[in-house]
Write a protein that holds these residues in place. Structure first.
Motif, PDB file in Angstrom:
ATOM      1  N   ASP A 156       0.848  -1.211   0.000  1.00 55.36           N
ATOM      2  CA  ASP A 156       0.000   0.000   0.000  1.00 55.36           C
ATOM      3  C   ASP A 156       0.878   1.253   0.000  1.00 55.36           C
ATOM      4  O   ASP A 156       0.611   2.228  -0.704  1.00 55.36           O
ATOM      5  N   ARG A 159       2.484   1.738  -3.294  1.00 51.50           N
ATOM      6  CA  ARG A 159       1.553   2.260  -4.299  1.00 51.50           C
ATOM      7  C   ARG A 159       1.411   3.789  -4.173  1.00 51.50           C
ATOM      8  O   ARG A 159       1.284   4.489  -5.171  1.00 51.50           O
ATOM      9  N   ASP A 160       1.444   4.298  -2.963  1.00 47.96           N
ATOM     10  CA  ASP A 160       1.363   5.757  -2.779  1.00 47.96           C
ATOM     11  C   ASP A 160       2.487   6.464  -3.528  1.00 47.96           C
ATOM     12  O   ASP A 160       2.256   7.416  -4.268  1.00 47.96           O
ATOM     13  N   ASP A 163       2.245   6.017  -7.279  1.00 51.52           N
ATOM     14  CA  ASP A 163       1.202   6.885  -7.818  1.00 51.52           C
ATOM     15  C   ASP A 163       1.700   8.326  -7.953  1.00 51.52           C
ATOM     16  O   ASP A 163       1.446   9.005  -8.948  1.00 51.52           O
ATOM     17  N   THR A 189      -3.918  -5.818  -2.599  1.00 56.05           N
ATOM     18  CA  THR A 189      -3.442  -4.462  -2.920  1.00 56.05           C
ATOM     19  C   THR A 189      -3.769  -4.069  -4.360  1.00 56.05           C
ATOM     20  O   THR A 189      -3.300  -3.038  -4.849  1.00 56.05           O
ATOM     21  N   ALA A 191      -2.809  -5.537  -7.153  1.00 57.77           N
ATOM     22  CA  ALA A 191      -1.634  -5.608  -8.038  1.00 57.77           C
ATOM     23  C   ALA A 191      -2.077  -5.899  -9.473  1.00 57.77           C
ATOM     24  O   ALA A 191      -3.028  -6.641  -9.698  1.00 57.77           O
ATOM     25  N   VAL A 220       0.933   3.711 -13.553  1.00 60.40           N
ATOM     26  CA  VAL A 220       1.179   3.182 -12.208  1.00 60.40           C
ATOM     27  C   VAL A 220       0.805   1.701 -12.187  1.00 60.40           C
ATOM     28  O   VAL A 220      -0.353   1.341 -12.379  1.00 60.40           O
ATOM     29  N   ASN A 221       1.802   0.890 -11.988  1.00 62.14           N
ATOM     30  CA  ASN A 221       1.557  -0.548 -11.997  1.00 62.14           C
ATOM     31  C   ASN A 221       2.376  -1.221 -10.904  1.00 62.14           C
ATOM     32  O   ASN A 221       3.519  -0.835 -10.654  1.00 62.14           O
ATOM     33  N   ILE A 222       1.761  -2.209 -10.293  1.00 65.76           N
ATOM     34  CA  ILE A 222       2.479  -2.993  -9.283  1.00 65.76           C
ATOM     35  C   ILE A 222       2.496  -4.447  -9.735  1.00 65.76           C
ATOM     36  O   ILE A 222       1.441  -5.022 -10.031  1.00 65.76           O
TER      37      ILE A 222
END
Ligand code: ADP
Length: 327
Positions: A156, A159-160, A163, A189, A191, A220-222
């Motif tokens: 998480d 990701r912030d 982003d 999350t 993903a 934005v990619n995880i």
């Protein structure tokens, strides 16, 4: 007639996992409740062989249910692989009059217990303490839920920052043979891709999907990768992605040992307490040389010699869910 157990030993062995302390506490307090003497064995089979053993009381396990790690410490012990090492272990147990053992550890520790109980008449009960959830016969292993929550909290946060900068992150989580931490933390999350050892990684498809996302400005990619993914870990995946998507701001984050530590989740405290209680009941009832699992919310006792690693059990349906939810 089964010999009656009166003095039991408890040890933690192999890889540590959050919730082991809660399991130790449950074994000690249940044992004492039933009038048994309970002995703590330090550093797994190593401490057993070296006679690093002490008598535990109810107070010995006060204030530990919320602590990660293991107060008994853990170790990997080469000597226990040898008949001489196990003979020494047997003699040490005999010198204390210990006639039952609770082993909290992973499948390796269980294999050790099988060897030992084949050679000597000491009943062994296993409790699955492993963050990987890689053992057949149980829906839960002690530590898995905490590890997933730790990974989720970390991802998480990643990701912030991803982003904020429009970045592509490849996050590696633990799981050498099993991809459950990757699967659960990845789904939890959101993903975009999850790569696990149980499924062949189609890196071309991953790249194609990222290129398509790049075209529609989804930057934005995880990608969550289990360390044991057959294509390789996060660095290997990043190598290919950097080559194929040179404009993407690609970063790698390997979560590592933080996944093993920390206060156990409510779920891990609960299952460790329940399993620890039942381990002692097994010893008392003569249900010997089993590990205590929970299947469909019922206790499930699996003979230790039938324990094997769960591999290849993450089905295509999971991957379909990941794909649909991350589009
Ligand atoms: P885990 O229990 O987390 O899977 P390991 O695989 O390292 O961790 O096993 C823990 C310990 O169990 C080993 O260091 C060794 O002492 C013992 N052990 C594992 N496999 C065997 C075996 N086949 N025979 C005897 N002892 C074993």
């Amino acid at each position: 007639m089964e010999k009656k157990v009166s003095r039991i030993g408890v040890l933690t062995s192999g890889g540590d996992s959050p919730g082991m302390n809660a399991a130790i506490r449950a074994v000690v307090r249940t044992g004492i409740y039933y009038g048994l003497e309970v002995y703590g064995i330090m550093r797994g089979y190593q401490g057993l062989i070296e006679n690093d053993i002490f008598k535990m009381e109810s107070r010995s396990v006060a204030n530990i249910i919320q602590r990660g790690g293991t107060i008994l410490k853990t170790a990997r012990c080469k000597v226990f692989h040898t008949p001489e090492g196990r003979k020494q272990a047997y003699e040490v147990l005999g010198s204390h009059g210990i006639d039952g053992l609770v082993i909290i550890g992973g499948d390796g520790s269980f294999r050790g217990a099988v060897e030992f109980s084949n050679e000597y008449d000491i009943p062994c009960i296993g409790l699955a303490g492993t963050i990987d959830k890689d053992i057949f016969g149980t829906d839960f292993t002690i530590g898995f839920d905490t590890a997933v929550n730790t990974a989720i909290e970390a991802i998480d946060k990643i990701r912030d920052t991803a982003d904020a900068h429009d970045r592509l992150f490849i996050v590696e989580v633990m799981g050498r043979d099993a991809g459950y931490i990757a699967l659960y933390s990845g789904i939890g999350t959101g993903a975009e891709h999850i790569l696990v050892p149980e499924q062949k990684t189609d890196i071309k498809a991953v790249v194609a999907s990222l290129k398509e996302k790049e075209r529609r400005k989804k930057l934005v990619n995880i990608i969550v990768v289990a360390e044991g993914d057959e294509f390789g870990g996060a660095n290997k995946v990043a190598e290919v992605i950097k080559q194929e998507l040179p404009n993407a701001e690609t970063r790698v984050c390997i979560l590592g040992h933080i996944q093993r530590g920390g206060a156990p989740s409510s779920m891990d405290r609960l299952i460790a307490s329940r399993m620890g209680y039942h381990a002692v009941e097994c010893l008392l009832e003569g249900r010997h040389n089993v590990f205590v699992g929970i299947l469909n919310n019922r206790m499930n006792y699996v003979p230790l010699n039938q324990v094997h690693k769960k591999k290849g059990t993450i089905g295509q349906e999971w991957m379909k869910i990941v794909k649909i939810l991350a589009s």
